[in-house]
Scaffold this active site. Structure first.
Site, short mmCIF file in Angstrom:
data_model
loop_
_atom_site.label_atom_id
_atom_site.label_comp_id
_atom_site.label_asym_id
_atom_site.label_seq_id
_atom_site.Cartn_x
_atom_site.Cartn_y
_atom_site.Cartn_z
N HIS A 296 -22.38 -32.69 38.03
CA HIS A 296 -21.67 -32.42 36.64
C HIS A 296 -20.71 -33.64 36.32
CE1 HIS A 296 -18.35 -31.16 39.55
NE2 HIS A 296 -17.72 -31.60 38.86
C1 UD1 Z 1 -13.87 -30.27 35.28
C2 UD1 Z 1 -12.89 -30.83 36.42
C3 UD1 Z 1 -13.69 -30.99 37.49
C4 UD1 Z 1 -14.28 -30.07 38.10
C5 UD1 Z 1 -15.30 -29.30 37.15
C6 UD1 Z 1 -15.98 -28.11 37.59
C7 UD1 Z 1 -11.27 -32.47 35.11
C8 UD1 Z 1 -10.78 -33.95 34.96
N1 UD1 Z 1 -12.46 -32.19 35.78
O1 UD1 Z 1 -15.06 -31.10 35.00
O2 UD1 Z 1 -12.91 -31.90 38.52
O3 UD1 Z 1 -15.24 -30.30 39.33
O4 UD1 Z 1 -14.28 -29.04 35.90
O5 UD1 Z 1 -16.72 -27.69 36.47
O6 UD1 Z 1 -10.44 -31.37 35.06
N2 UD1 Z 1 -18.03 -27.02 28.79
C9 UD1 Z 1 -18.44 -25.76 28.30
N3 UD1 Z 1 -17.88 -24.67 28.88
C10 UD1 Z 1 -16.82 -24.55 29.37
C11 UD1 Z 1 -16.20 -25.71 30.09
C12 UD1 Z 1 -16.64 -26.93 29.72
O7 UD1 Z 1 -19.35 -25.85 27.83
O8 UD1 Z 1 -16.36 -23.45 29.89
C13 UD1 Z 1 -18.53 -28.14 28.40
C14 UD1 Z 1 -17.76 -28.92 27.45
O9 UD1 Z 1 -18.73 -29.71 26.56
C15 UD1 Z 1 -16.70 -29.83 28.10
C16 UD1 Z 1 -17.72 -30.51 29.24
O10 UD1 Z 1 -18.22 -29.15 29.64
O11 UD1 Z 1 -16.70 -31.04 27.29
C17 UD1 Z 1 -16.84 -30.76 30.41
O12 UD1 Z 1 -15.84 -29.94 30.59
P1 UD1 Z 1 -14.47 -30.38 31.41
O13 UD1 Z 1 -13.50 -29.36 31.63
O14 UD1 Z 1 -13.72 -31.33 30.58
O15 UD1 Z 1 -14.81 -31.15 32.63
P2 UD1 Z 1 -15.60 -30.74 33.78
O16 UD1 Z 1 -16.99 -31.80 33.82
O17 UD1 Z 1 -16.17 -29.30 33.86
#
Ligand code: UD1
Length: 376
Positions: A221
């Site tokens: 991820h």
């Molecule tokens: C975040 C954390 C990372 C952790 C990971 C676990 C930061 C900088 N990163 O990364 O350290 O290892 O979580 O998953 O805080 N999205 C969904 N549904 C959700 C959440 C996210 O669809 O419930 C999608 C969205 O398109 C979003 C993308 O995932 O833009 C990334 O989510 P984000 O919270 O920005 O970062 P992670 O890659 O999940």
């Protein structure tokens, strides 16, 4: 005393659960009312999908958050900025004695800055981890949060060393072990009771014929691995064309990664792959069960590296560095770093598969108080 703790994203939930339950236990046991701890749990909403959030609250018996800030997705600046704006009035109103943050996600960093700007005392659980790679967003979150914290709860001596080197006074640092492994230990029996077939059916795949064979588990991820097609596609090719031919794979696909795989036009073919089972993000117990049964883990997650060490699962860490060096084989753990390099990854797979499962080094647990166990 009043505690206010903040969670935002999936890896936070298994770190807050033992604290929530310890406070509940304390309040049950006290005889003097003035010793009661009031605990306000705030969810920033960084993760909001049921599979990424509610599933973990349910599985780990964490009560509904008292406050949900509903921040959602966005750029790093948007997530941090929106969290700070939404959290500030909450902190000013609640006036906790301590603000507690866990881990290293954007919610952690945003909450730490807001708490200190409100002149509140701040405790960081899982302090002192360093990858020494400032291109990694979590490294910035860790450094900012530790710099601001009044109490630094650490998982191991290496974290203590990092903090001392940065000038943190010994009085602020408490080596307490790994709270996430406390969750693992309390949940492993429940996870063991699950069947692999029920997990695959529940999270969106038919039960493949190879499920009785040894298999690997894949999770990816990190933006550095999945955002650029030049990095992601070679990884996908080596997984589907090389690794899966010798070891069938269960791949739990993060929402970010699913989008990228679709954009790269390989989602449909991966779904058809006879030796790869793509499934949705799974809940805590299902992941623990997959890890317990896996012959090999291929991951870029920090927490999974630690869990692999405790469970004795060989782990290929698809990163060039780690903030958790205790997980590496040279330090007694079960992980090797290969970065996103397909050749290194393949060599590591071959090397691990040539070692009988029981002989994988199991000395390294990131927890100071847990002993890892071997695979049957
Ligand atoms: C975040 C954390 C990372 C952790 C990971 C676990 C930061 C900088 N990163 O990364 O350290 O290892 O979580 O998953 O805080 N999205 C969904 N549904 C959700 C959440 C996210 O669809 O419930 C999608 C969205 O398109 C979003 C993308 O995932 O833009 C990334 O989510 P984000 O919270 O920005 O970062 P992670 O890659 O999940």
């Amino acid at each position: 005393m009043k505690l206010l703790s903040i969670v935002g994203a999936r890896p936070n939930f298994m770190k807050i659960a033992p604290l929530v339950h310890a406070v509940e236990g304390h309040n049950r046991d006290i005889t003097v009312e003035s010793q009661r701890i009031t605990h306000c749990l705030v969810h920033t909403g960084q993760h909001y999908d049921a599979a990424m959030s509610a599933a973990f609250f349910n599985a780990l018996n964490i009560p509904q958050p008292n406050i949900d800030l509903g921040i959602g997705s966005g750029t790093h600046a948007e997530q941090v900025g929106k969290t700070m704006m939404a959290l500030e009035p909450v902190l000013l109103r609640e006036k906790p004695d301590w603000v507690v943050v866990v881990g290293d996600v954007n919610a952690t960093c945003a909450a730490a800055i807001t708490a200190k700007k409100c002149h509140l005392r701040l405790a960081h659980i899982e302090a002192g981890l360093r990858s020494f790679d400032k291109r990694m967003p979590e490294e910035i979150n860790r450094m900012v949060t530790d710099t601001l914290s009044d109490l630094l709860f650490t998982t191991d001596e290496l974290a203590n060393d990092n903090l001392r080197r940065e000038g943190h006074s010994a009085g602020k640092i408490r080596l307490v072990g790994n709270i996430m492994i406390d969750t693992l230990e309390s949940q492993r029996v429940k996870a063991q009771e699950l069947t692999l077939a029920s997990i695959l059916e529940r999270y969106g795949n038919t039960v493949p014929a190879w499920l009785n064979e040894p298999f690997g588990v894949v999770t990816l991820h990190r933006p550095s691995n999945v955002d650029a097609a030049e990095v992601l596609m070679p990884l996908v090719r080596v997984l589907s064309d090389e690794v899966a031919t010798c070891l069938p794979l269960i791949w739990t696909v993060h929402p970010r990664t699913r989008e990228r795989l679709k954009q790269c036009g390989v989602w449909a073919s991966l779904q058809q792959h006879p030796r790869i089972a793509l499934i949705d993000p799974v809940d805590y117990h299902a992941m623990l069960k997959l890890n317990m049964e896996a012959r090999l883990m291929l991951t870029d997650s920090g927490g999974l590296q630690e869990e692999c060490c405790v469970l004795g699962t060989p782990c290929i860490t698809l990163r060039d560095n780690t903030e958790r060096p205790v997980t590496l084989r040279e330090n007694g753990g079960t992980c090797v770093l290969t970065g996103p390099d397909p050749d290194k990854m393949l060599r590591a797979v071959e090397s691990f598969l040539s070692i009988p499962p029981a002989s994988v080094s199991l000395r390294g647990s990131s927890s100071t108080h847990q002993q890892p166990i071997g695979k049957e």
